[in-house]
Design an enzyme around this catalytic site. Structure first.
Site, PDB file in Angstrom:
ATOM      1  N   GLY A 123       3.841  10.025   4.627  1.00 25.56           N
ATOM      2  CA  GLY A 123       2.732  10.936   4.336  1.00 25.56           C
ATOM      3  C   GLY A 123       3.285  12.247   3.840  1.00 25.56           C
ATOM      4  O   GLY A 123       4.495  12.394   3.653  1.00 25.56           O
TER       5      GLY A 123
ATOM      6  N   ASP B 110      -9.060  16.063   8.348  1.00 30.38           N
ATOM      7  CA  ASP B 110      -8.549  15.180   7.280  1.00 30.38           C
ATOM      8  C   ASP B 110      -9.012  13.740   7.537  1.00 30.38           C
ATOM      9  O   ASP B 110      -8.207  12.803   7.522  1.00 30.38           O
ATOM     10  CB  ASP B 110      -7.025  15.270   7.199  1.00 30.38           C
ATOM     11  CG  ASP B 110      -6.483  14.714   5.883  1.00 30.38           C
ATOM     12  OD1 ASP B 110      -7.293  14.528   4.939  1.00 30.38           O
ATOM     13  OD2 ASP B 110      -5.263  14.462   5.799  1.00 30.38           O
TER      14      ASP B 110
ATOM     15  N   LYS C 126       7.274   9.167  14.311  1.00 26.26           N
ATOM     16  CA  LYS C 126       6.965  10.032  13.167  1.00 26.26           C
ATOM     17  C   LYS C 126       8.005  11.139  13.131  1.00 26.26           C
ATOM     18  O   LYS C 126       8.217  11.828  14.130  1.00 26.26           O
ATOM     19  CB  LYS C 126       5.550  10.593  13.309  1.00 26.26           C
ATOM     20  CG  LYS C 126       5.081  11.356  12.085  1.00 26.26           C
ATOM     21  CD  LYS C 126       3.575  11.601  12.142  1.00 26.26           C
ATOM     22  CE  LYS C 126       3.102  12.324  10.902  1.00 26.26           C
ATOM     23  NZ  LYS C 126       1.646  12.509  10.877  1.00 26.26           N
TER      24      LYS C 126
HETATM   25  N1  LIG Z   1       1.550   4.957  15.310  1.00 27.77           N
HETATM   26  C1  LIG Z   1       1.562   4.354  14.121  1.00 27.77           C
HETATM   27  N2  LIG Z   1       1.785   3.031  14.031  1.00 27.77           N
HETATM   28  C2  LIG Z   1       1.818   2.396  12.843  1.00 27.77           C
HETATM   29  N3  LIG Z   1       1.634   3.013  11.661  1.00 27.77           N
HETATM   30  C3  LIG Z   1       1.411   4.338  11.683  1.00 27.77           C
HETATM   31  C4  LIG Z   1       1.360   5.081  12.887  1.00 27.77           C
HETATM   32  N4  LIG Z   1       1.119   6.378  12.581  1.00 27.77           N
HETATM   33  C5  LIG Z   1       1.007   6.426  11.253  1.00 27.77           C
HETATM   34  N5  LIG Z   1       1.189   5.213  10.696  1.00 27.77           N
HETATM   35  C6  LIG Z   1       1.142   4.853   9.270  1.00 27.77           C
HETATM   36  O1  LIG Z   1       1.735   5.856   8.480  1.00 27.77           O
HETATM   37  C7  LIG Z   1       0.781   6.420   7.573  1.00 27.77           C
HETATM   38  C8  LIG Z   1       1.012   7.908   7.442  1.00 27.77           C
HETATM   39  O2  LIG Z   1       0.881   8.480   8.731  1.00 27.77           O
HETATM   40  P1  LIG Z   1       0.270   9.922   8.956  1.00 27.77           P
HETATM   41  O3  LIG Z   1      -1.075   9.997   8.317  1.00 27.77           O
HETATM   42  O4  LIG Z   1       0.341  10.249  10.403  1.00 27.77           O
HETATM   43  O5  LIG Z   1       1.322  10.801   8.145  1.00 27.77           O
HETATM   44  P2  LIG Z   1       1.072  12.104   7.295  1.00 27.77           P
HETATM   45  O6  LIG Z   1       2.409  12.552   6.830  1.00 27.77           O
HETATM   46  O7  LIG Z   1       0.313  13.110   8.076  1.00 27.77           O
HETATM   47  O8  LIG Z   1       0.168  11.519   6.114  1.00 27.77           O
HETATM   48  P3  LIG Z   1      -0.824  12.202   5.061  1.00 27.77           P
HETATM   49  O9  LIG Z   1      -0.033  13.154   4.247  1.00 27.77           O
HETATM   50  O10 LIG Z   1      -1.303  11.003   4.267  1.00 27.77           O
HETATM   51  O11 LIG Z   1      -1.938  12.825   5.822  1.00 27.77           O
HETATM   52  C9  LIG Z   1      -0.594   6.069   8.167  1.00 27.77           C
HETATM   53  O12 LIG Z   1      -1.599   5.954   7.177  1.00 27.77           O
HETATM   54  C10 LIG Z   1      -0.325   4.739   8.848  1.00 27.77           C
HETATM   55  O13 LIG Z   1      -0.460   3.673   7.935  1.00 27.77           O
END
Ligand SMILES: Nc1ncnc2c1ncn2[C@@H]1O[C@H](COP(=O)(O)OP(=O)(O)OP(=O)(O)O)[C@@H](O)[C@H]1O
Length: 428
Positions: A19, A130, A39
């Site tokens: 993400g 979001d 993460k």
């Molecule tokens: N606990 C989890 N288990 C499995 N997959 C996950 C998990 N958390 C996140 N993901 C996957 O990773 C993707 C990105 O996660 P997340 O939205 O938390 O990251 P982000 O960097 O904040 O993303 P964005 O910029 O799209 O908002 C999610 O859409 C999901 O598919």
């Protein structure tokens, strides 16, 4: 940092998400003896969001819609959050469906959980800011419970990187800032966000409303537009009549209810859920109604066992990625058998039993005729040609959108779909 093991406890297996704020990995937890998710956020990132995300996730651990928090920490290069490993997010799942949309039954089942998950975040004092399909994911392990011994639900809300506390230390609603700036993802952001206004609880629900329309119709009228300003224009033009055309009337009621909410109002989540339940009842669904993917899995299993010669169409029906969709299209065109047609039809009837049949529109039809199958036609045609992804194809769509705007075809979603359809035909 080496991505082999973290604190000699978590062994990295694969990257599962990327993400704007971080990378998500599937790791094996040597202590818990199971796979979990991590993460990671680089500590040299200018905008840090993980600390906030960790804080919100910990506060909503009693919610059956939150991923289980396992651990968090920091090393020389990364901040990290260890949590329950979830399955597909709802955007990925939607793309896997034969028509790249969900049936009404599945939309309602997910919708009820999504409203409750947002309610739980709000109760903890936070706006998500979001809300979008990729910020909800399905739970893999259904046997775990919350600290209060409540069974966990199948749909989880994730990614609190843009969350904001809307209550002050005394529990009173915070005053809006004069200019708060845009927050969220343009496709799903509320009009208030486009206007740079301070967001409040109603705005999370506006985003969810756009998600519902997208789940049911497959696309939003601004799905092919990338510029935030153009999306805003289209969103402003689409009233309840346009957006909810050919959908159950409860969605129009929902639109009107959300429009009536003021900045500080506490949304009536119960009422919103009752609208979904009413649709559920009216369209003949019940607790036993299965999710679309469960029906597909069952059908595919029986197809697999009935004949190995049908493997091609099996792949066609599951079409997971854009690359695979190209293969799928080739398979459909190059391998267009009666068997395959029948299987697709049977599957569609199974998944979308309560919606009108997909009768392809005759190109000589009068586009102004009020036809309930307008959006279905578009979806069917989009599905058949779903490799529209090149720059020039998208530009064509944008040109078309401009044209529609200029003609002041404001409030007619179905007209947009007809025109989208015409445009698709021109492109191909
Ligand atoms: N606990 C989890 N288990 C499995 N997959 C996950 C998990 N958390 C996140 N993901 C996957 O990773 C993707 C990105 O996660 P997340 O939205 O938390 O990251 P982000 O960097 O904040 O993303 P964005 O910029 O799209 O908002 C999610 O859409 C999901 O598919």
């Amino acid at each position: 940092m080496s991505l082999a093991t973290l604190k000699s406890r978590w062994k990295f297996t694969q990257k599962i998400g990327q993400g704007g704020f971080g990378e998500i990995y599937c790791v094996y937890d040597n202590e818990k003896k199971e796979k979990v998710a991590i993460k990671m956020e680089r500590i040299d990132r200018k905008k840090r969001a993980l600390a906030l995300e960790i804080s919100v996730l910990r506060k909503i651990q009693d919610s059956p819609f939150a991923a289980k928090f396992i651990s968090c920490g920091r090393n020389s290069e990364h901040n990290y959050l260890v949590m329950e490993l979830l399955g597909d997010n709802l955007s990925t799942l939607k793309k896997k469906q034969p028509l790249q949309r969900f049936s009404l039954g599945t939309t309602i089942k997910l919708g009820l959980q999504m409203i409750s998950s947002i309610e739980d975040a709000h109760e903890a004092g936070y706006l998500h800011r979001d809300i979008k399909p990729s910020n909800f994911a399905l739970r893999l392990d259904h046997n775990i419970k919350t600290r209060n011994n409540i069974s966990l639900e199948s749909c989880c809300i994730i990614d609190f990187g843009l969350a904001r506390k809307y209550l002050d230390s005394e529990g009173k609603h915070r005053e809006p800032r004069e200019e708060a700036g845009f927050r969220g993802t343009p496709r799903y952001a509320s009009l208030n966000s486009h206007l740079g206004k301070e967001l409040s609880r109603r705005d999370d629900l506006w985003s969810l409303f756009y998600v519902f329309i997208e789940f049911l119709k497959g696309k939003l009228p601004w799905s092919f537009v990338r510029e935030k300003e153009k999306i805003f224009e289209l969103k402003s033009l689409h009233t309840n009549v346009g957006l909810c055309k050919n959908l159950p009337k409860e969605l129009t009621v929902m639109f009107n209810y959300l429009s009536s909410l003021n900045y500080e109002d506490c949304p009536d989540y119960k009422y919103l859920k009752s609208l979904l339940i009413e649709m559920y009842r009216q369209y003949g669904y019940n607790e036993k109604t299965k999710y679309d993917w469960e029906i597909i899995d069952e059908s595919l299993n029986s197809l697999r066992s009935s004949s190995s010669s049908k493997v091609d169409s099996t792949i066609a029906l599951t079409g997971t990625t854009k690359g695979q969709n190209r293969v799928v299209k080739k398979q459909i065109i190059g391998n267009h058998s009666k068997d395959h047609d029948r299987e697709v039809k049977n599957l569609n009837d199974l998944i979308y039993p309560n919606l009108k049949k997909n009768t392809p529109r005759n190109s000589n039809n009068n586009p102004n005729k009020d036809n309930n199958n307008d959006y279905q036609d578009f979806i069917v045609h989009f599905k058949q040609n779903n490799d529209i992804e090149t720059e020039s194809e998208i530009n064509e769509f944008e040109k078309m959108m401009k044209m529609i705007n200029a003609e002041d075809n404001t409030d007619t979603t179905s007209q947009l779909y007809i025109d989208n359809h015409k445009c698709l035909c021109n492109i191909l």
